[in-house]
Design an enzyme around this catalytic site. Sequence first.
Site, PDB file in Angstrom:
ATOM      1  CG  HIS A  36      -7.190   9.045   1.314  1.00 51.77           C
ATOM      2  ND1 HIS A  36      -7.266   7.747   0.847  1.00 51.77           N
ATOM      3  CD2 HIS A  36      -7.583   9.835   0.289  1.00 51.77           C
ATOM      4  CE1 HIS A  36      -7.694   7.759  -0.410  1.00 51.77           C
ATOM      5  NE2 HIS A  36      -7.903   9.012  -0.764  1.00 51.77           N
ATOM      6  N   GLY A  68     -15.183   6.822  -6.067  1.00 54.06           N
ATOM      7  CA  GLY A  68     -14.045   7.541  -6.634  1.00 54.06           C
ATOM      8  C   GLY A  68     -12.748   7.355  -5.876  1.00 54.06           C
ATOM      9  CB  CYS A  73      -0.908  -0.025   1.225  1.00 56.70           C
ATOM     10  SG  CYS A  73      -1.733   1.539   1.552  1.00 56.70           S
ATOM     11  CB  CYS A  86       1.167   1.107   4.329  1.00 56.86           C
ATOM     12  SG  CYS A  86      -0.407   0.601   5.060  1.00 56.86           S
ATOM     13  CG  ASP A 128      -3.600  15.037  -3.259  1.00 55.59           C
ATOM     14  OD1 ASP A 128      -4.495  14.282  -2.829  1.00 55.59           O
ATOM     15  OD2 ASP A 128      -3.128  14.941  -4.414  1.00 55.59           O
TER      16      ASP A 128
HETATM   17  P1  AMP Z   1      -8.736   9.208  -3.761  1.00 56.51           P
HETATM   18  O1  AMP Z   1      -9.235   9.357  -5.169  1.00 56.51           O
HETATM   19  O2  AMP Z   1      -9.686   9.765  -2.748  1.00 56.51           O
HETATM   20  O3  AMP Z   1      -8.297   7.799  -3.454  1.00 56.51           O
HETATM   21  O4  AMP Z   1      -7.488  10.162  -3.661  1.00 56.51           O
HETATM   22  C1  AMP Z   1      -6.169   9.730  -3.693  1.00 56.51           C
HETATM   23  C2  AMP Z   1      -5.325  10.969  -3.621  1.00 56.51           C
HETATM   24  O5  AMP Z   1      -4.002  10.590  -3.308  1.00 56.51           O
HETATM   25  C3  AMP Z   1      -5.273  11.767  -4.940  1.00 56.51           C
HETATM   26  O6  AMP Z   1      -5.716  13.100  -4.690  1.00 56.51           O
HETATM   27  C4  AMP Z   1      -3.791  11.723  -5.312  1.00 56.51           C
HETATM   28  O7  AMP Z   1      -3.341  12.921  -5.903  1.00 56.51           O
HETATM   29  C5  AMP Z   1      -3.126  11.458  -3.975  1.00 56.51           C
HETATM   30  N1  AMP Z   1      -1.835  10.772  -4.039  1.00 56.51           N
HETATM   31  C6  AMP Z   1      -1.549   9.624  -4.711  1.00 56.51           C
HETATM   32  N2  AMP Z   1      -0.265   9.289  -4.525  1.00 56.51           N
HETATM   33  C7  AMP Z   1       0.277  10.232  -3.719  1.00 56.51           C
HETATM   34  C8  AMP Z   1       1.570  10.451  -3.156  1.00 56.51           C
HETATM   35  N3  AMP Z   1       2.597   9.618  -3.406  1.00 56.51           N
HETATM   36  N4  AMP Z   1       1.763  11.541  -2.369  1.00 56.51           N
HETATM   37  C9  AMP Z   1       0.754  12.398  -2.134  1.00 56.51           C
HETATM   38  N5  AMP Z   1      -0.497  12.240  -2.617  1.00 56.51           N
HETATM   39  C10 AMP Z   1      -0.736  11.192  -3.402  1.00 56.51           C
HETATM   40 ZN    ZN Z   2      -2.180   1.221   3.773  1.00 61.02          ZN
END
Ligand code: AMP
Ligand code: ZN
Length: 116
Positions: free
Chosen positions: A103, A96, A8, A11, A34
Site C-alpha cells: 500500500h 515499519g 489478508c 484483500c 486510513d
Molecule cells: P503500514 O504500517 O504501512 O503497514 O500501514 C498500515 C496502515 O493501514 C495503518 O496506517 C493503519 O491505520 C491502516 N489500516 C489498518 N487497518 C485498516 C482498515 N481496516 N481500514 C483502513 N485503514 C486501515
Molecule cells: Zn492482500
Amino acid sequence: MTSHDPTCIFCKIAAGGIPAQRLYEDDDVLAFHDIRPAAPLHFLLIPKQHVASLAEANEAHQPLLGKLLALAPSLVRKQGFDDGFRTVINTGPNGGQEVDHLHLHVMAGPRPWKNG
Ligand code: AMP
Ligand code: ZN
C-alpha cells in the site's frame, strides 16, 4: 491471474468483505481512507491483487506500481488539497509495515501532522 489472500485484511477490503471509506477504485486499484489518519487527508492506494510488499515486486508489477503513483496527485486534488502531499511505502518488519498487502500512504493537509 489475480491473486487474493483470504486472510489478508486489505484483500477483504478490496473484495468488499470489510467496509472502508472508498475514494477511488477501478479494475486494478483501490483507494480508501486510513482508519488512523496521521494527517488531515490520509488515504491508502492498494493494488486489488495481493502483493505482500514492495519487496515482492518485480518487472511484471511495473504498470501497477506506476499506476498507484500516477493516481496520487489527482486523488489528492479531488479531495480538495492543493498544497503538496507526502507518499510513503513501508516495506517489511524493519520498514515499519504492519499490513502485509502493498500500500502507498498518501498524506496531505496543513501541518502540523500527528506522525507524518
Ligand atoms: P503500514 O504500517 O504501512 O503497514 O500501514 C498500515 C496502515 O493501514 C495503518 O496506517 C493503519 O491505520 C491502516 N489500516 C489498518 N487497518 C485498516 C482498515 N481496516 N481500514 C483502513 N485503514 C486501515
Ligand atoms: Zn492482500
